[in-house]
Design an enzyme around this catalytic site. Sequence first.
Site, PDB file in Angstrom:
ATOM      1  N   TYR A  66       0.837  -1.208   0.000  1.00 12.16           N
ATOM      2  CA  TYR A  66       0.000   0.000   0.000  1.00 12.16           C
ATOM      3  C   TYR A  66       0.874   1.261   0.000  1.00 12.16           C
ATOM      4  CZ  TYR A  66      -3.784   3.060   1.814  1.00 12.16           C
ATOM      5  OH  TYR A  66      -4.714   4.055   2.005  1.00 12.16           O
ATOM      6  N   LYS A  71       0.933   3.970  -2.981  1.00 15.99           N
ATOM      7  CA  LYS A  71       0.561   5.362  -2.705  1.00 15.99           C
ATOM      8  C   LYS A  71       1.710   6.319  -3.047  1.00 15.99           C
ATOM      9  CE  LYS A  71      -3.709   4.944  -1.236  1.00 15.99           C
ATOM     10  NZ  LYS A  71      -4.796   5.274  -2.191  1.00 15.99           N
TER      11      LYS A  71
HETATM   12  N1  LIG Z   1      -9.862   6.278   5.310  1.00 15.71           N
HETATM   13  C1  LIG Z   1      -8.653   6.816   5.473  1.00 15.71           C
HETATM   14  O1  LIG Z   1      -8.271   7.314   6.558  1.00 15.71           O
HETATM   15  C2  LIG Z   1      -7.697   6.852   4.315  1.00 15.71           C
HETATM   16  C3  LIG Z   1      -6.392   7.321   4.540  1.00 15.71           C
HETATM   17  C4  LIG Z   1      -5.507   7.432   3.474  1.00 15.71           C
HETATM   18  C5  LIG Z   1      -5.935   7.058   2.211  1.00 15.71           C
HETATM   19  N2  LIG Z   1      -7.197   6.569   2.021  1.00 15.71           N
HETATM   20  C6  LIG Z   1      -7.579   6.185   0.658  1.00 15.71           C
HETATM   21  O2  LIG Z   1      -8.834   6.748   0.354  1.00 15.71           O
HETATM   22  C7  LIG Z   1      -9.504   5.920  -0.612  1.00 15.71           C
HETATM   23  C8  LIG Z   1     -10.905   5.599  -0.129  1.00 15.71           C
HETATM   24  O3  LIG Z   1     -10.801   4.872   1.080  1.00 15.71           O
HETATM   25  P1  LIG Z   1     -12.011   4.679   2.107  1.00 15.71           P
HETATM   26  O4  LIG Z   1     -11.434   4.810   3.445  1.00 15.71           O
HETATM   27  O5  LIG Z   1     -13.180   5.495   1.699  1.00 15.71           O
HETATM   28  O6  LIG Z   1     -12.299   3.101   1.858  1.00 15.71           O
HETATM   29  P2  LIG Z   1     -13.665   2.275   1.638  1.00 15.71           P
HETATM   30  O7  LIG Z   1     -13.291   0.838   1.750  1.00 15.71           O
HETATM   31  O8  LIG Z   1     -14.743   2.819   2.503  1.00 15.71           O
HETATM   32  O9  LIG Z   1     -14.059   2.620   0.125  1.00 15.71           O
HETATM   33  C9  LIG Z   1     -13.330   2.155  -0.970  1.00 15.71           C
HETATM   34  C10 LIG Z   1     -14.309   1.845  -2.090  1.00 15.71           C
HETATM   35  O10 LIG Z   1     -13.551   1.450  -3.244  1.00 15.71           O
HETATM   36  C11 LIG Z   1     -14.256   0.417  -3.892  1.00 15.71           C
HETATM   37  N3  LIG Z   1     -13.333  -0.382  -4.697  1.00 15.71           N
HETATM   38  C12 LIG Z   1     -12.379  -1.242  -4.251  1.00 15.71           C
HETATM   39  N4  LIG Z   1     -11.739  -1.785  -5.286  1.00 15.71           N
HETATM   40  C13 LIG Z   1     -12.283  -1.278  -6.418  1.00 15.71           C
HETATM   41  C14 LIG Z   1     -12.031  -1.461  -7.792  1.00 15.71           C
HETATM   42  N5  LIG Z   1     -11.080  -2.293  -8.207  1.00 15.71           N
HETATM   43  N6  LIG Z   1     -12.760  -0.756  -8.686  1.00 15.71           N
HETATM   44  C15 LIG Z   1     -13.737   0.088  -8.275  1.00 15.71           C
HETATM   45  N7  LIG Z   1     -14.037   0.280  -6.967  1.00 15.71           N
HETATM   46  C16 LIG Z   1     -13.307  -0.393  -6.052  1.00 15.71           C
HETATM   47  C17 LIG Z   1     -14.870  -0.391  -2.767  1.00 15.71           C
HETATM   48  O11 LIG Z   1     -15.971  -1.175  -3.232  1.00 15.71           O
HETATM   49  C18 LIG Z   1     -15.264   0.711  -1.781  1.00 15.71           C
HETATM   50  O12 LIG Z   1     -16.601   1.123  -1.975  1.00 15.71           O
HETATM   51  C19 LIG Z   1      -8.601   4.707  -0.815  1.00 15.71           C
HETATM   52  O13 LIG Z   1      -7.787   4.899  -1.944  1.00 15.71           O
HETATM   53  C20 LIG Z   1      -7.754   4.697   0.444  1.00 15.71           C
HETATM   54  O14 LIG Z   1      -6.540   4.021   0.263  1.00 15.71           O
HETATM   55  C21 LIG Z   1      -8.085   6.450   3.032  1.00 15.71           C
END
Ligand SMILES: NC(=O)c1ccc[n+]([C@@H]2O[C@H](COP(=O)([O-])OP(=O)(O)OC[C@H]3O[C@@H](n4cnc5c(N)ncnc54)[C@H](O)[C@@H]3O)[C@@H](O)[C@H]2O)c1
Length: 296
Positions: free
Chosen positions: A172, A176
């Site tokens: 990851y 990133k």
């Molecule tokens: N939540 C945090 O604190 C945080 C921190 C840093 C980065 N991020 C990044 O933010 C983004 C969103 O994360 P989140 O926390 O909302 O996660 P989440 O799991 O709530 O949402 C992610 C969504 O992506 C969809 N998904 C997964 N694989 C897919 C694919 N191959 N094609 C299409 N859709 C797909 C899933 O079905 C899900 O609905 C991610 O890239 C994550 O790495 C989140």
Amino acid sequence: MGKSLDGKVALVTGAGQGLGRAEALYLASEGAAVVVNDLGASVEGEGRESKPAQAVVEEIKAAGGKAVAHGGDVSSYDDAKEMIDLAIKEFGDFHILINNAGILRDRMIFNITEGEWDAVVKVHLKGHFNTMRHACAYWREQSKHSGQPAYGRVVNTSSEAFLMGSPGQPNYAAAKAGIVGLTTSTAQAMAKYGVTSNAIAPRAATRMTEMFGMDKDEFAPENVAPLVGFLASPAAERISGQVFIVWGSQVSLLAPLRIEEKFETKGRWDYPRLADAMQPYFDKREPVTDGFIVKY
Ligand SMILES: NC(=O)c1ccc[n+]([C@@H]2O[C@H](COP(=O)([O-])OP(=O)(O)OC[C@H]3O[C@@H](n4cnc5c(N)ncnc54)[C@H](O)[C@@H]3O)[C@@H](O)[C@H]2O)c1
């Protein structure tokens, strides 16, 4: 007064829940027509379910906005093209790409399997590349045809996991970091066509971060969405190649990586001279936490 994204067409990937959902709802509330993409996968990227994307489309429509669902997989080059083609077919043009879809397969470097590595790099890094490749080809063609800059905005999703070298997330953190390289390369390449490319490193209470028990108000995904909307807006036309940390009521702009110390010698370095220069420097340098980057 018009809204900041009136007449604009956006794609938000992984928008069935969490950050993507909040971003899609925000863009729609600012007047954008939105393609809501979501595969409906588990946090680990398994399974497939069309309901989450459709539910967000219904929410947008119920609030008077325009939206259409796409259940494709961002890690598929062809699905990514279909998402952008759908935006153009349904809403007549394409302006804003929000790459957000993501999964986790956390494991230490000495235990991680090849499959866990590949799955995460494929969804995050290749997933970002896939949509950007097709979007940028569209904007370049549009700009060459009209002789004017196109309107293109890319907002990518990186993570502080990369900045901090998160030890249990080699796949990851690497993906990133790659996304930042892809963001800045694209910012340079597409500037002359009127396209900006930026990245956010968000923090939000979603199912992905459930294990941390984050405060639901301070870390609401809705606190992240306005920055994404701003970077997608006409007002952000001069902002490109940047990375922002965003959560709660804070937005932090990252400085470019800088040289900390320059070691120079006459001619070519050799072992004794490198040892003489490096050892004292690293002996006296305390491990420091510089804002967010841990230096060893
Ligand atoms: N939540 C945090 O604190 C945080 C921190 C840093 C980065 N991020 C990044 O933010 C983004 C969103 O994360 P989140 O926390 O909302 O996660 P989440 O799991 O709530 O949402 C992610 C969504 O992506 C969809 N998904 C997964 N694989 C897919 C694919 N191959 N094609 C299409 N859709 C797909 C899933 O079905 C899900 O609905 C991610 O890239 C994550 O790495 C989140």
